[in-house]
Design an enzyme around this catalytic site. Structure first.
Site, mmCIF file in Angstrom:
data_model
loop_
_atom_site.group_PDB
_atom_site.id
_atom_site.type_symbol
_atom_site.label_atom_id
_atom_site.label_comp_id
_atom_site.label_asym_id
_atom_site.label_seq_id
_atom_site.Cartn_x
_atom_site.Cartn_y
_atom_site.Cartn_z
ATOM 1 N N THR A 89 0.815 -1.180 -0.120
ATOM 2 C CA THR A 89 0.011 0.133 -0.087
ATOM 3 C C THR A 89 0.770 1.158 0.072
ATOM 4 O O THR A 89 0.618 2.054 -0.820
ATOM 5 C CB THR A 89 -0.871 0.176 1.101
ATOM 6 O OG1 THR A 89 -1.636 -1.148 1.363
ATOM 7 C CG2 THR A 89 -1.867 1.304 1.332
ATOM 8 N N LYS B 236 7.862 2.269 12.188
ATOM 9 C CA LYS B 236 7.887 2.619 13.464
ATOM 10 C C LYS B 236 8.467 1.775 14.533
ATOM 11 O O LYS B 236 9.207 2.055 15.317
ATOM 12 C CB LYS B 236 6.512 3.082 13.942
ATOM 13 C CG LYS B 236 5.547 2.020 14.044
ATOM 14 C CD LYS B 236 3.987 2.296 13.638
ATOM 15 C CE LYS B 236 3.372 1.211 12.890
ATOM 16 N NZ LYS B 236 3.190 1.394 11.380
ATOM 17 N N GLU C 186 10.189 10.319 9.023
ATOM 18 C CA GLU C 186 9.032 11.247 9.010
ATOM 19 C C GLU C 186 7.617 10.285 9.162
ATOM 20 O O GLU C 186 6.748 10.613 10.011
ATOM 21 C CB GLU C 186 8.756 12.310 8.032
ATOM 22 C CG GLU C 186 7.598 13.275 8.294
ATOM 23 C CD GLU C 186 7.660 14.072 9.651
ATOM 24 O OE1 GLU C 186 8.578 15.002 9.763
ATOM 25 O OE2 GLU C 186 7.145 13.785 10.511
ATOM 26 N N GLY D 39 1.886 9.137 10.297
ATOM 27 C CA GLY D 39 1.818 9.177 8.781
ATOM 28 C C GLY D 39 2.085 10.354 8.108
ATOM 29 O O GLY D 39 3.200 10.796 8.120
ATOM 30 N N GLY E 275 -12.468 -3.033 5.921
ATOM 31 C CA GLY E 275 -11.119 -2.786 5.372
ATOM 32 C C GLY E 275 -10.269 -1.772 6.389
ATOM 33 O O GLY E 275 -9.137 -1.424 6.222
ATOM 34 N N LYS F 51 4.951 4.476 18.446
ATOM 35 C CA LYS F 51 4.947 5.982 17.961
ATOM 36 C C LYS F 51 5.273 6.871 19.128
ATOM 37 O O LYS F 51 5.916 8.082 19.158
ATOM 38 C CB LYS F 51 3.466 6.180 17.361
ATOM 39 C CG LYS F 51 2.928 5.441 16.295
ATOM 40 C CD LYS F 51 1.828 5.871 15.521
ATOM 41 C CE LYS F 51 1.721 5.022 14.426
ATOM 42 N NZ LYS F 51 0.287 4.737 14.061
HETATM 43 N N1 HSE Z 1 -2.327 0.763 12.040
HETATM 44 C C1 HSE Z 1 -2.121 2.213 12.222
HETATM 45 C C2 HSE Z 1 -2.987 3.210 12.528
HETATM 46 C C3 HSE Z 1 -1.414 3.041 11.082
HETATM 47 O O1 HSE Z 1 -4.139 2.504 12.671
HETATM 48 O O2 HSE Z 1 -3.099 4.301 12.854
HETATM 49 C C4 HSE Z 1 0.040 2.607 10.667
HETATM 50 O O3 HSE Z 1 0.679 2.746 11.798
#
Ligand code: HSE
Length: 430
Positions: free
Chosen positions: A15, A107, A131, A136, A189, A207
């Protein structure tokens, strides 16, 4: 036409990798105008032929062999977007040792192996950009690492996981239970088939380790972050929170103590609806921070998804292209130079919301109040629903108390024979 060139190789055509390829191809001219450097996508690697084909790149640019990409002399920057620790770590180490810059969205790897990877990058005079590894598309790493770097941060509060924010928002709007909303999110999804990393808070903890390193200038071991997820949040707690003017959010919290230690924790919080984070809904992310010079700042945007994440990755490539033109590497790689201690969770102070079912009998409130008094827990509000059966629901809000004292009091309260069950315990202070 630019004379300087920057060759890029992308490892991972899933993706995010697909998004990076799309941006590099469609924004080729835009990137030359911005940087004065021709950013050229030289190679994209993935083991899966379908993912390679889905990039739409000519077969001559595609490979199943990441090792050959890493050995290509014309590649100056390696983008790693496969995620997980291995083989991503080996790929990144090989790239750095070969004098190639690396841009990653990983991460877990940065949280677990950041200091050693940055040391390797410095040794070889190259840069490791990350970054996209936290929140994101929101440029929060750049902000903490450079634009706001003059500040000492008192606290950072983040909604850093989109999946859990999506689920909690749905639960708030529909009054639905966690399991039902998770199942629907998986069907659409929005949530992974294995949702553990998201709903149990691990993704948010990685994070937070990264954001805290940037904001508090220290490496932290992510394993020291107290981490709770959202599986135990019920529709009932959300309804009560609403009645009292709160929204339940999964927060990643960092707070600096005067003695140099830092609180790091991920758990659900009853956030007052007036707080700016209360308005962050659906799968959006946000980071609120309080710096000693800038005051309060908040960043908001998409924390996941192909194009928002690719936007951050290509931003890192632009940074590299601009610094290459100046003849050096990026100065922005100060990933936690100090070694600050994490405050043990027992010492953390908070206010609490407690919901329990008790027998409807004389003396019950007095027994609970006595235990709270014994452990220095001061009650700020108590509500008892009108009894409809053998048991009755009590909702208690407390003033600020240490986690250790509050947990000891709750353990004693659980033992009372008039207590049918402690149904929920959620911190309320931001
Ligand atoms: N799975 C993460 C989220 C995104 O739902 O924020 C990727 O870190």
């Amino acid at each position: 036409m630019a004379s300087a060139k920057l060759g890029v190789g992308v490892i991972g055509c899933g993706t995010v990798g697909g998004g990076v390829v799309k941006l590099l191809v469609s924004e080729k001219d835009h990137l030359v105008r911005k940087t004065g450097v021709a950013v050229e996508l030289r190679r994209a690697a993935d083991l899966d032929p379908e993912k390679r084909a889905a990039t739409g790149l000519p077969a001559s640019v595609l490979t199943a062999d990441a090792a050959s990409l890493l050995a290509e002399p014309g590649i100056d920057v390696v983008v790693e977007v496969i995620g997980g620790v291995q083989p991503a770590q080996s790929f990144i180490e090989t790239a750095l040792a070969a004098g190639k810059h690396v841009v990653t969205a990983n991460k877990e790897l940065i949280a677990k192996k950041g200091p050693e990877l940055f040391a390797l990058a410095r040794k070889h005079g190259v840069t490791l950009h990350f970054e996209a590894s936290a929140c994101g598309g929101i440029p929060v790493i750049h902000a903490f690492g450079q634009s706001l770097a003059a500040n000492r941060f008192e606290k950072i509060l983040g909604i850093v996981n989109g999946t859990t924010n999506f689920i909690l928002t749905k639960m708030h709007r529909a009054g639905a239970e966690f399991a039902d909303v998770l199942a629907e999110a998986q069907r659409l999804g929005y949530a992974e088939a294995d949702p553990t990393a998201d709903v149990d808070g691990h993704d948010a903890a990685y994070k937070l380790a990264i954001l805290a390193a940037m904001a508090f200038d220290s490496h932290f071991d992510y394993r020291e972050i107290h981490t709770e997820g959202i599986r135990s949040i019920s529709a009932r707690d959300i309804a009560i929170a609403k009645d009292y003017g709160f929204v339940i959010k999964l927060l990643a919290i960092g707070a600096a103590h005067d003695d140099g230690r830092v609180e790091l924790r991920v758990h659900p919080v009853l956030v007052p609806k007036e707080h700016p984070l209360a308005a962050v809904s659906d799968s959006f992310n946000a980071v609120f921070a309080r710096g000693n010079y800038v005051g309060d700042v908040m960043f908001y945007g998409r924390g996941a998804g192909a194009l928002p994440t690719a936007s951050a990755i290509v931003g890192d490539i632009i940074d590299l292209a601009m610094h290459q033109r100046g003849g050096g590497t990026s100065p922005r790689m100060n990933f936690g130079t100090l070694n600050k201690a994490v405050v043990p969770m027992g010492e953390v102070k908070s206010q609490y919301y407690l919901r329990l079912d008790v027998r409807d009998r004389p003396g019950v409130l007095a027994a609970i109040a006595k235990i709270f008094a014994d452990f220095r827990v001061s009650i700020s509000a108590v509500t008892q629903e009108e009894a409809t059966g053998a048991s009755v629901e009590l909702v208690i809000f407390t003033h600020e108390v240490t986690e250790a004292d509050f947990q000891k009091a709750v353990a004693e309260i659980r033992k009372l024979d008039v207590v049918v069950g402690v149904r929920a315990l959620i911190r309320t202070q931001v």
